[in-house]
Write a protein that holds these residues in place. Structure first.
Motif, PDB file in Angstrom:
ATOM      1  N   SER A 142       0.706  -1.296  -0.076  1.00  0.00           N
ATOM      2  CA  SER A 142      -0.029   0.207  -0.078  1.00  0.00           C
ATOM      3  C   SER A 142       0.888   1.235  -0.191  1.00  0.00           C
ATOM      4  O   SER A 142       2.065   1.167   0.009  1.00  0.00           O
ATOM      5  CB  SER A 142      -0.901  -0.130   1.249  1.00  0.00           C
ATOM      6  OG  SER A 142      -0.252  -0.164   2.336  1.00  0.00           O
ATOM      7  N   GLU A 143       0.137   2.406   0.044  1.00  0.00           N
ATOM      8  CA  GLU A 143       0.939   3.703  -0.044  1.00  0.00           C
ATOM      9  C   GLU A 143       1.890   3.742   1.065  1.00  0.00           C
ATOM     10  O   GLU A 143       1.780   3.505   2.168  1.00  0.00           O
ATOM     11  CB  GLU A 143       0.055   4.862   0.001  1.00  0.00           C
ATOM     12  CG  GLU A 143       0.644   6.197   0.255  1.00  0.00           C
ATOM     13  CD  GLU A 143       1.146   6.732  -0.960  1.00  0.00           C
ATOM     14  OE1 GLU A 143       2.224   7.613  -1.189  1.00  0.00           O
ATOM     15  OE2 GLU A 143       0.714   6.139  -2.301  1.00  0.00           O
ATOM     16  N   GLY A 144       3.206   4.072   0.588  1.00  0.00           N
ATOM     17  CA  GLY A 144       4.352   4.341   1.469  1.00  0.00           C
ATOM     18  C   GLY A 144       5.291   3.302   1.841  1.00  0.00           C
ATOM     19  O   GLY A 144       6.083   3.479   2.808  1.00  0.00           O
ATOM     20  N   ASP A 145       4.853   1.988   1.676  1.00  0.00           N
ATOM     21  CA  ASP A 145       5.652   0.767   2.124  1.00  0.00           C
ATOM     22  C   ASP A 145       6.861   0.944   1.518  1.00  0.00           C
ATOM     23  O   ASP A 145       7.466   1.284   0.266  1.00  0.00           O
ATOM     24  CB  ASP A 145       4.676  -0.423   1.521  1.00  0.00           C
ATOM     25  CG  ASP A 145       3.557  -0.806   2.440  1.00  0.00           C
ATOM     26  OD1 ASP A 145       3.216  -0.288   3.565  1.00  0.00           O
ATOM     27  OD2 ASP A 145       2.787  -1.696   2.052  1.00  0.00           O
ATOM     28  N   SER A 146       7.769   0.184   2.312  1.00  0.00           N
ATOM     29  CA  SER A 146       9.190  -0.133   1.781  1.00  0.00           C
ATOM     30  C   SER A 146       9.495  -1.673   1.974  1.00  0.00           C
ATOM     31  O   SER A 146       9.235  -2.395   2.792  1.00  0.00           O
ATOM     32  CB  SER A 146      10.139   0.544   2.748  1.00  0.00           C
ATOM     33  OG  SER A 146      11.470   0.461   2.472  1.00  0.00           O
ATOM     34  N   VAL A 147       9.912  -2.209   0.736  1.00  0.00           N
ATOM     35  CA  VAL A 147      10.006  -3.506   0.599  1.00  0.00           C
ATOM     36  C   VAL A 147      11.171  -3.809   0.142  1.00  0.00           C
ATOM     37  O   VAL A 147      12.023  -3.213  -0.321  1.00  0.00           O
ATOM     38  CB  VAL A 147       9.011  -4.150  -0.688  1.00  0.00           C
ATOM     39  CG1 VAL A 147       9.130  -5.426  -0.939  1.00  0.00           C
ATOM     40  CG2 VAL A 147       7.544  -3.675  -0.344  1.00  0.00           C
ATOM     41  N   ARG A 148      11.890  -4.962   0.860  1.00  0.00           N
ATOM     42  CA  ARG A 148      13.349  -5.680   0.551  1.00  0.00           C
ATOM     43  C   ARG A 148      13.244  -6.691   0.013  1.00  0.00           C
ATOM     44  O   ARG A 148      12.469  -7.614   0.224  1.00  0.00           O
ATOM     45  CB  ARG A 148      14.064  -5.440   2.003  1.00  0.00           C
ATOM     46  CG  ARG A 148      15.518  -5.823   1.576  1.00  0.00           C
ATOM     47  CD  ARG A 148      16.290  -5.757   2.821  1.00  0.00           C
ATOM     48  NE  ARG A 148      15.679  -6.848   3.748  1.00  0.00           N
ATOM     49  CZ  ARG A 148      15.695  -7.076   5.123  1.00  0.00           C
ATOM     50  NH1 ARG A 148      16.476  -6.321   5.471  1.00  0.00           N
ATOM     51  NH2 ARG A 148      15.000  -7.843   5.682  1.00  0.00           N
ATOM     52  N   VAL A 149      14.130  -6.972  -1.098  1.00  0.00           N
ATOM     53  CA  VAL A 149      14.153  -8.297  -1.953  1.00  0.00           C
ATOM     54  C   VAL A 149      15.403  -8.901  -1.202  1.00  0.00           C
ATOM     55  O   VAL A 149      16.673  -8.451  -1.108  1.00  0.00           O
ATOM     56  CB  VAL A 149      14.229  -8.117  -3.307  1.00  0.00           C
ATOM     57  CG1 VAL A 149      14.512  -9.416  -4.148  1.00  0.00           C
ATOM     58  CG2 VAL A 149      13.125  -7.271  -3.851  1.00  0.00           C
TER      59      VAL A 149
END
Length: 128
Positions: free
Chosen positions: A64-71
Motif C-alpha cells: 500500500s501507499e508508502g510501504d518499503s519492501v526489501r528483496v
C-alpha cells in the motif's frame, strides 16, 4: 491518484548479477538489479507485488501507499542450485539409469518443477 512504494534489492554475490523483473498486479512494471532501490507507482489502494527471474519467483506481497519492501535471497537457495546443477545431472547421466533422451526429459521436468515450486527470492516489508 497514484500511490507509491519503494523496493530495494540487497547487494549480494549469489544471484546478484542479473535483473529481477518486478510485477505489480501481475503486470510487468520495471527491472531491479543488485543493490538498487526504486520507487514504484500503482493506482489501487492495495496492490500485489512480486519479482521473478528466468521462471524463478518470490512470494507475493500486498503493498500500500508508502510501504518499503526489501528483496532477499532465501537461505536455502544455494542448496537448491547445487542440487539442480550438480546432483541431478550427475545422477541421471553418470549412473546411466535411463536412456539419454529419458534423462534429458527428466532433467528438464525437474528443473521446471523446482523453478515453479521453490522460490529463491523473498519480499519483506521494512518498518520505517
Amino acid at each position: 491518484m497514484n500511490k507509491s512504494c519503494k523496493i530495494k534489492r540487497d547487494p549480494v554475490f549469489f544471484k546478484g548479477n542479473s535483473l529481477l523483473t518486478i510485477y505489480i498486479n501481475e503486470e510487468e512494471v520495471d527491472r531491479l538489479s543488485a543493490g538498487e532501490e526504486k520507487s514504484l507507482s500503482f493506482t489501487t489502494e492495495q496492490a500485489s507485488l512480486r519479482v521473478a527471474r528466468f521462471g524463478e519467483g518470490s512470494n507475493t506481497l500486498q503493498i500500500s501507499e508508502g510501504d518499503s519492501v526489501r528483496v532477499e535471497i532465501t537461505p536455502w537457495a544455494i542448496w537448491v542450485y547445487l542440487l539442480k546443477l550438480l546432483v541431478i545431472p550427475v545422477f541421471l547421466v553418470y549412473f546411466e539409469l535411463f536412456s539419454p533422451l529419458t534423462s534429458l526429459i527428466l532433467m528438464i521436468a525437474l528443473f521446471t518443477l523446482s523453478n515453479m515450486l521453490l522460490k529463491p527470492f523473498k519480499l519483506l516489508k521494512e518498518s520505517d
